[in-house]
Design an enzyme around this catalytic site. Structure first.
Site, PDB file in Angstrom:
ATOM      1  N   GLU A  33      22.924 -98.121 -80.058  1.00 58.92           N
ATOM      2  CA  GLU A  33      21.957 -97.301 -80.804  1.00 58.92           C
ATOM      3  C   GLU A  33      21.553 -96.154 -79.892  1.00 58.92           C
ATOM      4  O   GLU A  33      21.208 -96.358 -78.727  1.00 58.92           O
ATOM      5  CB  GLU A  33      20.727 -98.092 -81.236  1.00 58.92           C
ATOM      6  CG  GLU A  33      19.791 -97.265 -82.126  1.00 58.92           C
ATOM      7  CD  GLU A  33      18.536 -97.997 -82.547  1.00 58.92           C
ATOM      8  OE1 GLU A  33      18.633 -99.167 -82.938  1.00 58.92           O
ATOM      9  OE2 GLU A  33      17.449 -97.390 -82.459  1.00 58.92           O
ATOM     10  N   GLU A  64      16.741-105.208 -79.904  1.00 60.02           N
ATOM     11  CA  GLU A  64      15.798-104.786 -78.855  1.00 60.02           C
ATOM     12  C   GLU A  64      14.775-105.861 -78.493  1.00 60.02           C
ATOM     13  O   GLU A  64      13.679-105.553 -78.013  1.00 60.02           O
ATOM     14  CB  GLU A  64      15.089-103.479 -79.268  1.00 60.02           C
ATOM     15  CG  GLU A  64      16.039-102.297 -79.278  1.00 60.02           C
ATOM     16  CD  GLU A  64      15.440-101.014 -79.829  1.00 60.02           C
ATOM     17  OE1 GLU A  64      14.257-101.036 -80.225  1.00 60.02           O
ATOM     18  OE2 GLU A  64      16.147-100.003 -79.889  1.00 60.02           O
TER      19      GLU A  64
END
Length: 669
Positions: free
Chosen positions: A262, A186
């Site tokens: 995810e 991320e």
């Protein structure tokens, strides 16, 4: 009368076989499943994440047989969740959501492939399912990677070497073959680094390791892949997080595998199960994603840390042996027990006319699996992104099997109904097989249901004996860290929130303190979250109010070193910087402080203690009601300090900065 008739209609008409009398009111639609015109995308599997971070921390401390039972529910084929993929954090010594995970290289000249618990977990998963796919992804990196900068890409060769070491260590020390590796969770990606990573992998004979990028959003990675043919060649999978079942045109144009690498991250009650059921289907139906990976695998961290109980199941009480097989485990089974990576989706729209969705998959050898979900909006909201309104109504679905499936005569049926109004859910129950008549069958679908219809007869809902009942953390807890060959590098139940606390052996100690717990991170890592400037490890029960915490401490850093013991500690995880509590500090310059926060800004008391570095001292912190007192080596040092808040919290130990320090004979009562 109308209400009663509606109730009868709902109660009587769901299920299989010939339509009941009241069924005429159901909306009806037909769907064709055919492989004659070719197949859709290849299915890559359903998985879950351990890490990002420290989400499996408490799992390792479970006694047998409970620990093995939990692992069976997660990984054993045709037992429970039967996961196809395990994704783990490549520990980097930094805070990555619910704690820190240790790096295999704390320092440049340091390598140790036995730290933490992810190696153990991957081996346990492989033991149960040798076919399970393994993914490694870093959230944080040790400081030396950035040579002083909070950035891993200034020296891409160093970062690549570090990641390759982890992959080679997995093989050399644990005989684990890593299948996929990610870039930086991320956070930004560097095209130069990704190309160098591929080159370095190949140079070390790791051609089989595939690259996933960029574990963030669909963009900018998709756009960059279309512009940069060299990068396009080395990235195998585009992994997006929390895509809300949607993809973007550029991602489709790359012709790459698209994964939700995810997702979920939702409290594991019935709504969490509904979220999971919906996205497992709709990530493919709406977004062409061929793998969905849940954060997180198992909620094995103190529940009051961020995102408590956002795992597929809950195992947060190693001291009692209690765990809970939550509904998302059985929702997972609807897909995982009747498909395998390498199967293919059928080319079919997948939206049900009355709301909900279905997917159909085949192994190409005549087997067929259909998974149907009818989750309503309010019963399937995930934690993110926001879910636009939609409606789902009871409906009749008729499926026509064509192509190589025309000869199918019966399908096994597995069913779950999430019971929101009644409170009783029926999870993963085997129903009577459905007869396929002249290539078709009909099904009456209610809302908030999942059906699997399959030619496979291997499905099983296994269950172990009921685990022990829940118990709070022991109110009197001691650890002297005296263990010669610890099975794990960290002491049970301590949850590191900044820094890393490891078992240590003092070879030069005369005898009292040979075995200790040592804080070993001496430079601020390349962070993912807002790590504190101090190190801290939590333990105990968040609900504790009155407590006495005693610990032997040893400051290693001269002049400005310092350590603390603490109680009523109210925060951790990504919020660790704002942690409040009662902190009793001693420093190498001979002073002490009592503060109401980890940052040390709210000073409640200070003075001289006579403590020095490189000597053992015993600190005792006593908190009763609104008053606290402290002892040094058994003698009162300060007393009657007024405590207003927090009113409860964990016990903790830690250091003033990223510095070496040791702890021994910890006791909380």
């Amino acid at each position: 009368a109308a209400l009663l008739w509606g109730w009868l209609l709902l109660g009587c008409s769901w299920g299989l076989g010939p339509p009941g009398a009241g069924a005429a009111a159901l909306s009806t639609a037909t769907y064709v499943l055919d492989d004659a015109g070719g197949l859709g995308r290849q299915f890559d599997g359903i998985g879950a994440v351990s890490g990002g971070g420290a989400t499996s921390r408490l799992l390792v401390n479970y006694q047998e047989p409970y620990r093995s039972q939990i692992l069976d529910y997660l990984f054993k084929p045709n037992f429970g969740a039967s996961l196809h993929i395990l994704k783990v954090e490549i520990g980097g010594d930094g805070q990555s959501t619910d704690g820190t995970e240790p790096s295999h290289m704390h320092y440049e000249n340091d390598e140790n492939y036995f730290r933490g618990y992810e190696w153990w977990l991957m081996k346990e998963a492989k033991k149960r399912n040798p076919q399970i796919k393994l993914i490694g992804l870093p959230w944080t990196f040790p400081a030396w990677i950035g040579k002083g900068e909070n950035w891993p890409y200034d020296y891409p060769d160093v970062t690549a070497y570090y990641i390759i070491s982890w992959i080679l260590g997995a093989k050399q020390y644990h005989n684990l073959d890593i299948d996929y590796v990610g870039i930086w969770n991320e956070r930004a990606f560097s095209s130069k680094y990704i190309k160098l990573l591929r080159y370095t992998l190949d140079k070390h004979g790791l051609q089989q390791v595939r690259i996933i990028a960029s574990d963030r959003l669909w963009e900018p990675i998709s756009f960059v892949l279309l512009l940069d043919s060299e990068l396009h060649e080395v990235v195998d999978v585009i992994g997006a997080h929390y895509p809300g079942t949607k993809t973007v045109p550029n991602a489709l144009l790359t012709k790459k595998k698209l994964w939700s690498s995810e997702d979920y991250s939702t409290f594991n009650d019935e709504v969490g199960a509904g979220c999971w059921a919906r996205i497992l289907n709709q990530n493919y139906v709406n977004g062409n994603m061929t793998s969905t990976i849940a954060w997180n695998l198992v909620a094995s961290y103190y529940e009051e840390l961020p995102f408590g109980r956002c795992g597929l199941m809950t195992a947060q009480e190693p001291w009692s042996g209690h765990y809970k097989v939550e509904a998302p485990i059985w929702i997972t089974a609807h897909t995982t027990q009747f498909t395998q990576p390498g199967w293919s989706y059928l080319q079919v729209d997948g939206h049900l006319e009355g709301g909900g969705s279905f997917v159909a998959l085949t192994d190409g050898l005549g087997n067929l699996t259909i998974i149907i979900e009818t989750m309503t909006h309010n019963h399937s909201e995930c934690i993110r992104p926001p879910l636009p309104l939609f409606s789902v109504t009871p409906q009749r679905a008729t499926f026509y099997l064509k192509g190589s499936f025309y000869m199918v005569k019966t399908l096994q049926v597995w069913h779950s109904r999430l019971g929101f109004e009644s409170g009783n859910s029926s999870l993963f129950q085997q129903l009577h097989p459905v007869k396929v008549w002249k290539g078709s069958f009909s099904l009456d679908l209610n809302v908030d249901e999942v059906y699997t219809l399959t030619t496979l007869k291997t499905g099983k809902k296994c269950c172990c004996p009921e685990p022990p009942p829940p118990q709070p953390f022991p109110s009197n807890y001691k650890d002297d860290f005296n263990i010669l060959n610890p099975p794990f590098s960290e002491a049970p139940n301590f949850a590191d929130q900044t820094g890393v606390f490891e078992y240590f052996m003092n070879v030069s100690d005369p005898g009292d303190h040979v075995f200790t717990l040592r804080q070993v991170v001496v430079q601020r890592p390349i962070t993912w979250a807002s790590d504190a400037d101090q190190t801290i490890s939590l333990i105990g029960n968040f609900k504790w109010v009155n407590m006495t915490v005693t610990c032997d401490i040893y400051i290693e850093k001269q002049r400005d070193g310092g350590v603390f013991v603490a109680g009523r500690v109210d925060n951790g995880g990504i919020y660790v910087r704002r942690t409040k509590g009662v902190f009793f500090w001693v420093f190498a310059d001979g002073t002490y402080r009592v503060t109401g926060d980890l940052a040390g800004e709210e000073i409640l008391m200070k003075g001289l203690s006579g403590v020095r570095d490189n000597a053992w001292h015993t600190l005792t912190l006593n908190i009763q009601g609104t008053s606290a007192s402290g002892l040094l080596n058994g003698y009162p040092l300060w007393e009657n300090v007024t405590i207003s808040k927090p009113s409860n919290g964990w016990a903790a130990i830690g250091t003033r900065s990223f510095e070496f320090a040791q702890f021994d004979n910890f006791h909380v009562e």
